[in-house]
Write an enzyme that holds these catalytic residues in place. Structure first.
Site, PDB file in Angstrom:
ATOM      1  N   ASN A 191      -1.503 -11.132   7.868  1.00 27.82           N
ATOM      2  CA  ASN A 191      -2.413  -9.967   8.199  1.00 27.82           C
ATOM      3  C   ASN A 191      -3.798 -10.494   7.737  1.00 27.82           C
ATOM      4  O   ASN A 191      -4.317 -10.871   6.643  1.00 27.82           O
ATOM      5  CB  ASN A 191      -2.157  -8.650   7.383  1.00 27.82           C
ATOM      6  CG  ASN A 191      -3.255  -7.614   7.759  1.00 27.82           C
ATOM      7  OD1 ASN A 191      -3.283  -7.044   8.795  1.00 27.82           O
ATOM      8  ND2 ASN A 191      -4.157  -7.464   6.776  1.00 27.82           N
ATOM      9  N   GLU A 192      -4.847 -10.366   8.500  1.00 25.16           N
ATOM     10  CA  GLU A 192      -6.416 -10.657   8.430  1.00 25.16           C
ATOM     11  C   GLU A 192      -6.456 -11.715   7.308  1.00 25.16           C
ATOM     12  O   GLU A 192      -6.923 -11.624   6.340  1.00 25.16           O
ATOM     13  CB  GLU A 192      -6.861  -9.432   7.714  1.00 25.16           C
ATOM     14  CG  GLU A 192      -7.050  -8.369   8.662  1.00 25.16           C
ATOM     15  CD  GLU A 192      -7.754  -7.216   8.210  1.00 25.16           C
ATOM     16  OE1 GLU A 192      -8.120  -7.063   6.960  1.00 25.16           O
ATOM     17  OE2 GLU A 192      -8.087  -6.203   8.862  1.00 25.16           O
TER      18      GLU A 192
ATOM     19  N   GLN B  66       0.791  -1.328   0.087  1.00 24.68           N
ATOM     20  CA  GLN B  66       0.130  -0.099  -0.060  1.00 24.68           C
ATOM     21  C   GLN B  66       0.830   1.333   0.089  1.00 24.68           C
ATOM     22  O   GLN B  66       0.504   2.349  -0.358  1.00 24.68           O
ATOM     23  CB  GLN B  66      -0.879  -0.204   1.295  1.00 24.68           C
ATOM     24  CG  GLN B  66      -1.992  -1.105   1.106  1.00 24.68           C
ATOM     25  CD  GLN B  66      -2.852  -1.199   2.500  1.00 24.68           C
ATOM     26  OE1 GLN B  66      -2.773  -2.044   3.135  1.00 24.68           O
ATOM     27  NE2 GLN B  66      -3.893  -0.447   2.337  1.00 24.68           N
TER      28      GLN B  66
ATOM     29  N   HIS C 219       1.150  -9.516   4.123  1.00 21.83           N
ATOM     30  CA  HIS C 219      -0.147  -8.769   4.427  1.00 21.83           C
ATOM     31  C   HIS C 219      -0.743  -8.651   2.927  1.00 21.83           C
ATOM     32  O   HIS C 219      -0.626  -7.847   1.929  1.00 21.83           O
ATOM     33  CB  HIS C 219       0.442  -7.291   4.773  1.00 21.83           C
ATOM     34  CG  HIS C 219      -0.851  -6.266   5.272  1.00 21.83           C
ATOM     35  ND1 HIS C 219      -0.856  -5.707   6.373  1.00 21.83           N
ATOM     36  CD2 HIS C 219      -1.874  -5.854   4.537  1.00 21.83           C
ATOM     37  CE1 HIS C 219      -1.982  -4.930   6.424  1.00 21.83           C
ATOM     38  NE2 HIS C 219      -2.707  -5.069   5.246  1.00 21.83           N
TER      39      HIS C 219
HETATM   40  C1  BGC Z   1      -6.241  -3.897   6.044  1.00 20.48           C
HETATM   41  C2  BGC Z   1      -5.554  -2.605   5.461  1.00 20.48           C
HETATM   42  C3  BGC Z   1      -6.674  -1.744   4.704  1.00 20.48           C
HETATM   43  C4  BGC Z   1      -7.796  -1.278   6.152  1.00 20.48           C
HETATM   44  C5  BGC Z   1      -8.529  -0.105   5.808  1.00 20.48           C
HETATM   45  C6  BGC Z   1      -7.596  -3.745   6.749  1.00 20.48           C
HETATM   46  O1  BGC Z   1      -8.632  -4.550   6.340  1.00 20.48           O
HETATM   47  O2  BGC Z   1      -5.256  -4.875   6.833  1.00 20.48           O
HETATM   48  O3  BGC Z   1      -4.788  -3.095   4.428  1.00 20.48           O
HETATM   49  O4  BGC Z   1      -6.031  -0.703   4.227  1.00 20.48           O
HETATM   50  O5  BGC Z   1      -8.063  -2.655   6.611  1.00 20.48           O
HETATM   51  O6  BGC Z   1      -9.532  -0.677   5.151  1.00 20.48           O
END
Ligand code: BGC
Length: 408
Positions: free
Chosen positions: A153-154, A18, A110
């Site tokens: 991440n997530e 990002q 991520h």
């Molecule tokens: C993610 C980020 C994203 C943020 C805002 C999260 O789901 O880890 O990469 O930019 O939320 O939407």
């Protein structure tokens, strides 16, 4: 004054794809070229070259922690070929954090993966775990002195994307939608289709991610002294009248299978932005209100407190690091208000015994929001032509909260 415990981490979070720019070997890079209507990450914020400036801005404001991610696609651009130079790049970032008195929180993955990995079937390939573990083992070579490591991440958001992609393919290729940006504000149909896009996360994929996470955790524990966890997208979901059963079902696949998978971790990363209701039919689209955020979600600073309480319960008391919380808005005063309210809620949960070790705001910079540039989450504005950074009032405000270790 609301006080936080001594040693509480105050920081901000980012992700490689990002902000770095030109992450040309990643699956997202190629997706951006292929999908009509998707904006390109391009040079992003050129943080790949300007990370010193970014970390310095954060440190000078008073923040004490920086969460950033390694780009697997840079480190292993070709299957089995690891770039020493790229590993050295990320080691320099870690060392620069140490120099500036900033605690790095390093995310190993991520959302993005190398193109070769995606082409070979991605996370659903039979050797996916093995391939990821090989990368994780290489990554541990630069983690000396790092206290906090996030394996992924997530994964629940990644699973939702995978499930949705599969459904779209089966349905003959519906329109792509960013995972984090709601369907264009306004039309109910679009909102509902987006709701569906993100609602159904296959619990079987969740179980697979849990195994991958546990294997990575073992490697990191064997080779480093870092605390290990992963981060989870918390929906702060609630039941509308009649939606109690559906809530359980949806929440299991979307997040609870992951919170359970976090048991045994040294910490769990809570990421919360908004809250949403579930009725008997499923996720209820966010009501259309003037203070909705630029990603279409409702203004709900109370989501953070709801999320940490839920995480605490579902993990059976694993210490929490808030690894993301923030708001997509062009109005920085609204950002400050949102964050203040979120922190007060967080303090409320902590007063009830929830063990929270730190708060990392999403995000340091206005960055590439997975297919869109318009939604701005940053504490710092970035001119995408000159790369000039301009701190917003919220950066100074959060720095002040950090210096006081509390807020009025
Ligand atoms: C993610 C980020 C994203 C943020 C805002 C999260 O789901 O880890 O990469 O930019 O939320 O939407």
């Amino acid at each position: 004054m609301t006080h936080f415990p001594v040693g509480f981490l105050w920081g901000s979070a980012t992700a490689g794809h990002q902000i770095e720019g030109n992450n040309v070997n990643s699956d997202w890079w190629s997706r951006e070229q292929q999908v009509p209507g998707m904006e390109l990450s391009g040079d992003a914020c050129d943080s790949y070259h300007r990370y010193r400036e970014d970390i310095s801005l954060l440190a000078e404001a008073g923040l004490t922690s920086y969460r950033f991610s390694l780009e697997w696609a840079r480190i292993e651009p070709v299957r089995g070929h690891f770039s020493r130079a790229e590993l050295a790049h990320y080691r320099r970032m870690i060392e620069f954090c140490f120099e500036r008195g900033v605690t790095p929180v390093v995310t190993l993955q991520h959302f993005t993966t190398p193109q070769w990995f995606a082409a070979a079937g991605g996370w659903l390939a039979s050797d996916a775990s093995e391939l990821f573990q090989r990368f994780v083992a290489e990554a541990t070579s630069i983690l000396d002195g790092v206290e906090w490591v996030v394996t992924m991440n997530e994964p629940n958001m990644q699973a939702a994307i995978m499930t949705a992609m599969r459904r779209m393919e089966q349905a003959g290729g519906a329109q792509w939608q960013s995972p984090t940006v709601e369907g264009e504000q306004g039309t109910k149909e679009k909102k509902q289709s987006h709701g569906e896009f993100l609602t159904y996360a296959d619990p079987e994929i969740g179980k697979m991610f849990v195994q991958i996470h546990h294997a990575a955790r073992e490697i990191i524990r064997a080779r480093t002294s870092a605390k290990v966890g992963w981060t989870i997208a918390a929906g702060a979901l609630t039941a509308a009248p009649g939606g109690e059963e559906k809530l359980q079902e949806i929440r299991w696949g979307k997040e609870d299978v992951y919170w359970e998978g976090s048991r045994g971790d040294d910490f769990t990363g809570v990421q919360a932005y908004s809250s949403q209701e579930v009725d008997a039919g499923g996720l209820v689209p966010h009501p259309i209100r003037p203070d909705n955020t630029l990603v279409g979600t409702a203004y709900r600073p109370d989501a953070l407190e709801m999320a940490v309480r839920h995480a605490w319960k579902m993990t059976g008391g694993v210490p929490i690091l808030v690894t993301e919380n923030g708001i997509a808005t062009a109005d920085d005063i609204q950002r400050i208000r949102y964050t203040g309210e979120a922190l007060r809620g967080l303090a409320g949960a902590m007063a009830d015994g929830v063990d929270v070790r730190g708060y990392l705001h999403w995000s340091l910079l206005d960055n590439f929001e997975w297919g869109h540039w318009e939604p701005t989450f940053g504490l710092v504005e970035v001119d995408r032509a000159t790369f000039i950074r301009t701190p917003k009032p919220s950066l100074g405000w959060l720095g002040e909260v950090a210096r006081n270790n509390g807020l009025a």
